[in-house]
Design a protein around this motif. Sequence first.
Motif, mmCIF file in Angstrom:
data_model
loop_
_atom_site.group_PDB
_atom_site.id
_atom_site.type_symbol
_atom_site.label_atom_id
_atom_site.label_comp_id
_atom_site.label_asym_id
_atom_site.label_seq_id
_atom_site.Cartn_x
_atom_site.Cartn_y
_atom_site.Cartn_z
ATOM 1 N N GLU A 7 0.548 -1.339 -0.139
ATOM 2 C CA GLU A 7 0.357 0.365 0.268
ATOM 3 C C GLU A 7 1.056 1.821 -0.074
ATOM 4 N N GLY A 8 0.559 2.285 -0.188
ATOM 5 C CA GLY A 8 0.822 3.958 -0.371
ATOM 6 C C GLY A 8 2.029 3.857 -0.901
ATOM 7 N N ALA A 9 3.237 4.355 -0.244
ATOM 8 C CA ALA A 9 4.305 4.439 -0.795
ATOM 9 C C ALA A 9 4.896 3.597 -1.750
ATOM 10 N N GLU A 10 5.001 2.105 -0.690
ATOM 11 C CA GLU A 10 5.498 1.207 -1.114
ATOM 12 C C GLU A 10 5.279 0.630 -2.317
ATOM 13 N N HIS A 11 3.975 0.984 -2.764
ATOM 14 C CA HIS A 11 3.185 0.427 -3.914
ATOM 15 C C HIS A 11 3.162 1.033 -5.015
ATOM 16 N N HIS A 12 3.597 2.095 -4.858
ATOM 17 C CA HIS A 12 3.968 2.961 -6.002
ATOM 18 C C HIS A 12 5.138 3.139 -6.250
ATOM 19 N N ARG A 13 6.421 2.758 -5.350
ATOM 20 C CA ARG A 13 7.486 2.712 -5.642
ATOM 21 C C ARG A 13 8.185 1.400 -6.732
ATOM 22 N N LEU A 14 7.416 0.533 -6.309
ATOM 23 C CA LEU A 14 6.959 -0.982 -7.348
ATOM 24 C C LEU A 14 6.625 -0.950 -8.396
ATOM 25 N N ARG A 15 5.863 0.071 -8.136
ATOM 26 C CA ARG A 15 4.368 -0.037 -9.494
ATOM 27 C C ARG A 15 5.558 1.345 -10.807
ATOM 28 N N ARG A 16 6.226 1.768 -10.095
ATOM 29 C CA ARG A 16 6.963 3.030 -10.880
ATOM 30 C C ARG A 16 8.039 2.059 -11.493
ATOM 31 N N LEU A 17 8.642 1.540 -10.722
ATOM 32 C CA LEU A 17 9.721 0.161 -11.497
ATOM 33 C C LEU A 17 9.623 -0.492 -12.314
ATOM 34 N N MET A 18 8.355 -1.445 -12.005
ATOM 35 C CA MET A 18 8.168 -2.835 -12.775
ATOM 36 C C MET A 18 7.387 -1.991 -14.094
ATOM 37 N N ARG B 100 19.447 -8.473 -22.806
ATOM 38 C CA ARG B 100 18.260 -8.464 -24.305
ATOM 39 C C ARG B 100 17.718 -7.098 -24.128
ATOM 40 N N GLU B 101 16.922 -7.105 -25.179
ATOM 41 C CA GLU B 101 15.766 -6.332 -25.324
ATOM 42 C C GLU B 101 14.702 -7.176 -25.261
ATOM 43 N N ASP B 102 14.408 -7.013 -24.053
ATOM 44 C CA ASP B 102 13.210 -8.247 -23.666
ATOM 45 C C ASP B 102 12.585 -7.339 -22.004
ATOM 46 N N PHE B 103 11.758 -8.672 -21.697
ATOM 47 C CA PHE B 103 10.563 -7.602 -20.403
ATOM 48 C C PHE B 103 11.577 -8.352 -19.069
ATOM 49 N N VAL B 104 12.339 -8.722 -18.910
ATOM 50 C CA VAL B 104 13.042 -9.669 -17.658
ATOM 51 C C VAL B 104 14.580 -8.917 -17.715
ATOM 52 N N THR B 105 15.710 -8.061 -19.054
ATOM 53 C CA THR B 105 16.759 -7.332 -19.191
ATOM 54 C C THR B 105 15.854 -6.045 -18.371
ATOM 55 N N ALA B 106 14.753 -5.633 -18.687
ATOM 56 C CA ALA B 106 13.857 -4.262 -18.483
ATOM 57 C C ALA B 106 13.877 -3.908 -16.510
ATOM 58 N N LEU B 107 13.032 -5.438 -16.200
ATOM 59 C CA LEU B 107 13.306 -5.589 -14.892
ATOM 60 C C LEU B 107 14.350 -5.269 -14.202
ATOM 61 N N VAL B 108 15.612 -6.266 -14.689
ATOM 62 C CA VAL B 108 16.719 -5.674 -13.804
ATOM 63 C C VAL B 108 16.878 -4.631 -13.893
ATOM 64 N N ARG C 233 14.979 4.659 -10.819
ATOM 65 C CA ARG C 233 14.469 5.419 -10.858
ATOM 66 C C ARG C 233 15.393 6.210 -10.238
ATOM 67 N N ALA C 234 15.416 7.836 -10.003
ATOM 68 C CA ALA C 234 16.868 8.719 -9.427
ATOM 69 C C ALA C 234 15.648 8.579 -8.249
ATOM 70 N N GLU C 235 14.776 8.632 -8.158
ATOM 71 C CA GLU C 235 14.156 8.885 -6.498
ATOM 72 C C GLU C 235 13.034 7.994 -5.917
ATOM 73 N N ASP C 236 13.577 6.813 -7.024
ATOM 74 C CA ASP C 236 13.158 5.093 -6.549
ATOM 75 C C ASP C 236 13.758 4.406 -6.223
ATOM 76 N N GLY C 237 15.521 4.133 -6.850
ATOM 77 C CA GLY C 237 15.795 3.823 -6.602
ATOM 78 C C GLY C 237 15.523 2.500 -7.774
ATOM 79 N N ARG C 238 16.294 1.562 -7.155
ATOM 80 C CA ARG C 238 16.739 0.353 -8.061
ATOM 81 C C ARG C 238 15.682 -1.343 -7.330
ATOM 82 N N LEU C 239 14.969 -2.277 -7.646
ATOM 83 C CA LEU C 239 14.545 -3.568 -8.102
ATOM 84 C C LEU C 239 15.811 -4.217 -7.383
#
Length: 408
Positions: A89-100, A207-215, A219-225
């Motif tokens: 919920e809240g800020a943590e939910h939005h952070r994960l969503r922005r990154l993914m 690669r130019e693919d889904f998993v690489t995009a997640l890895v 974002r400067a304000e969200d860090g990394r997964l």
Amino acid sequence: MSPVTLGPVPAFDVADPGFRITSDEVHDARERSWYATTPYGIAVLRYEQVNKLLKSPKLRQGSIAWPAHNGVTEGPFADWWASWILNKEGAEHHRLRRLMNPAFSPKLIAALVPRFQALANELIDGFAEPGRCEFVAEFAEPYAARVIAIMLGIPEDEWPVISTESATIGLAMGVTLREDLPKIEAALQRLYAYADALIADRRAHPREDFVTALVNASRAEDGRLSDTELRDGLVLLVFGGFDTTRNQLGLAMQTFMRHPDQWRLLAERPELGGKAVEEVMRVNPTVRWVTREVLDDFEYEGLRLTAGTTVHLYSESAGTDPRAFEPGFDITAERKPHFGFGGGAHHCLGHFVARSDMSEALPLLARRLRDPHELPGAHWLPDSGNTGPVRLPIGFTPAPSPASAPTP
């Protein structure tokens, strides 16, 4: 806790094995009241109220407490469940969503469309008997699992692993969670091993693919997964993406067999594939209800809701509410949004994937499986929560693949 009601309203015994969420009982109750009471809280039945409550900041995602309700408060499964973006919920939910979000972009998914089309034709070509198939085992299950394999970049012939482990984890949605926990956690560990190997490979060989995009998500304000967030998210994608697509394809066949004119129209106009998915999910969604929990006491349309109350938002009842929709099933109609992918802050992150793979599969099925009809032997999950066919034998008049059809 139960809500405080202001007079007699419909009551559903949803624990009764004979209760059906798409029944006349539910639809008749919708005409008398916007909600009903149940042993687990309230059921919201009408489109307007479902739409508003899904987006209300006074309710939170309701499934977070499910393991604890079943006596599972620690261990790998409890930790994984709590990690879901769905349960944040809240800020943590939005952070994960922005990154993914970038990994689920329409551009990345569109590049996979030719693979989805080729896969659908391959599976139809491989039916064991001409003019009939067991739709779940011969199409919906391998299609859903191999779409996940394509997205993750793992060999498609490993799809039975995805199917088997996902089905085992799916036992967690039932009331036998505690006794099934050893099997569930073993399946979870096997999928974790898949995820860890994928993450390591893409870090070494992007690669130019889904998993690489997640890895690479940052974002400067969200860090990394983190590594844990990556593996938890990938396992959730495998489980959620497989289960939902498999069930929804089976429900689509059920719906179209009741509306053969619309099936013929889809065969003639494959560009309606996207609208066909939306119309099926409006009237026959696999997610029969979306669960929320009341955060603090408040009053809504004459009903006082107390903190802790479970609120089930009935997606099929809302999607067929005559106050919001003309009756009938029409893949050419313009409709209000349905709730098959939830709504509000917790709207399904993978909806682009599900929409894309199903919108390619359904027109190809319509073109090649003419006049489909159900054969004896169908077996269905209960009509509550998440549903779909376990077995769905169908007969049809076969038509050739466009690639193999003779040139005029």
